[in-house]
Write an enzyme that holds these catalytic residues in place. Structure first.
Site, PDB file in Angstrom:
ATOM      1  CG  ASP A 104      -0.165   0.098   2.608  1.00 31.00           C
ATOM      2  OD1 ASP A 104       0.870   0.408   2.634  1.00 31.00           O
ATOM      3  OD2 ASP A 104      -0.789  -0.284   3.567  1.00 31.00           O
TER       4      ASP A 104
ATOM      5  CB  THR B  89     -13.586 -25.171   5.226  1.00 28.32           C
ATOM      6  OG1 THR B  89     -12.463 -24.441   4.463  1.00 28.32           O
ATOM      7  CG2 THR B  89     -13.272 -26.585   5.154  1.00 28.32           C
TER       8      THR B  89
ATOM      9  CE  LYS C 113     -24.045 -30.050  12.748  1.00 38.15           C
ATOM     10  NZ  LYS C 113     -25.441 -29.461  12.412  1.00 38.15           N
TER      11      LYS C 113
END
Lengths: 145, 145, 145, 145
Positions: A25, A67, A98
């Site tokens: 940047d 995922t 989970k």
């Protein structure tokens, strides 16, 4: 001590990145979202190195589409610039019912540049329905440990 | 109650983003590091909307080069795709001695897509030295509240 | 035949890129501006491989701040996707008085994915003035051939 | 004179972009591939403004998956930096049998920053086959003129 934070519950893989001019940047240093991009690439590379098929293949037999990310948390310690060669050290820190937490330590030589944790879930995408998290499959956990 | 988490200690500004095709990934949804890019843009826009000069001007009179990031923490609730118009609602949640926490809520219509917190510090860059965090200047806090 | 188009007037270097998930778009293939980013990285890498100091060093002794782009022209033949390892073959095709043309051929294995030409100029940035193109320095041409 | 170069064969649309900090490079100016990203966004926006459905809808009735790029050619005249508001003026310059050329003029106020041409083709993706260019459909040409 499966919940001891910081202790990997898996193999650790390393993903190399050569920083480009266009990654930096106006301050001359890596624009920080690029570190997230590289951790994401290392997350996928981790599963490939552990012997899991790329998502586009895995989907055919298991329905798993990947995922998706639920949460990220990153601390930035030191900057990097173009020309630097950096290394993302990736492991699974926690397997939950989970979800799972992947930890990424980004180094340049021996210096830690930043450290991030991603919470992800294995998901399927039922025909006509919405993305749905599934319990982490045992065959995947087995390959990663 | 200056440390009541979630209660803004400042004005709230809104930064609009139109999602482009090139912001999206093979899943057809925004590639998540772009949300960090947009929060970063909204962080700077917040100070400009509060009447602070852009960094390149502020530097000349105060030496302040900007507000480097120390930490980010983001939760992703819902995806967005190209063509969507989204809005980043930005405020300062906490002013600490040498750091501050900016909170960004990203919405599409009334839906919250993701929510992030950035910890930043105002920094100067002394000639020949390293970046150095300074106490948040009062004139800046005043303009933001 | 210094102007025989396509005939390199310099060494040829190779720059490797591993395509990341985040480089790809909703069609599942590399979002094309990334090819420009990689050609740009290979352009700089070409000079470094030829023994030229990185711009931030070169500036101190010569005032040269880099090689800003004037024009790009790219043809896209085949797509690539994440996981692909691709190679940017870079050379200088033409040295003009104040500009030069760099040619980049991007390959995956033996297949050509795309081919681009960039017109650039070596520039200095005089105190208080504007960017200014200078004749390509002989010591640079010498090192590149 | 359908081949008079530069004469638009279509409506002209305008797409606005606010330049972000993260769009700029260590020289403090827009990293050039971002101009390609914005032209791409304006290309799609052109068809939407002309009343064509977004690709993901159009596909259902016509099989058209979009307008993949075959070639780009861009000239860079002036830089832009963060905070700048810029405008991409987009039109179709040429309709060929199976391709078309879109022209993009990027302006900041009255100044032209860069000018680019993209050669694209409308494509379908037959089941199990490869991408295939089709003649530009008349109903699309009609809406754009």
């Amino acid at each position: 001590m499966s919940n001891d934070p910081g202790k990997p519950m898996s193999k650790t893989t390393i993903y190399d990145v050569k920083v480009m001019f266009g990654d930096c940047d106006p301050a001359g240093i890596v624009f920080f979202p690029n570190f997230s991009k590289w951790m994401d690439a290392s997350s996928l590379d981790f599963f490939v190195q552990c012997g899991i098929l790329p998502w586009r293949e895995l989907r055919k037999t298991t329905g798993i589409i990947g995922t998706p990310l639920l949460e990220i948390h990153t601390k930035f310690m030191r900057p990097a610039t173009y020309g630097d060669l950096i290394h993302v050290h990736t492991s699974v820190e926690t397997w939950n019912a989970k979800t799972f937490v992947q930890k990424h330590i980004v180094k340049k030589g021996d210096e830690i540049l930043c450290e991030g944790r991603e919470t992800r879930a294995f998901c399927i995408h039922p025909e006509g329905g919405r993305l749905q998290a599934i319990p982490v499959p045992d065959f995947i956990k087995d390959k990663c440990c």
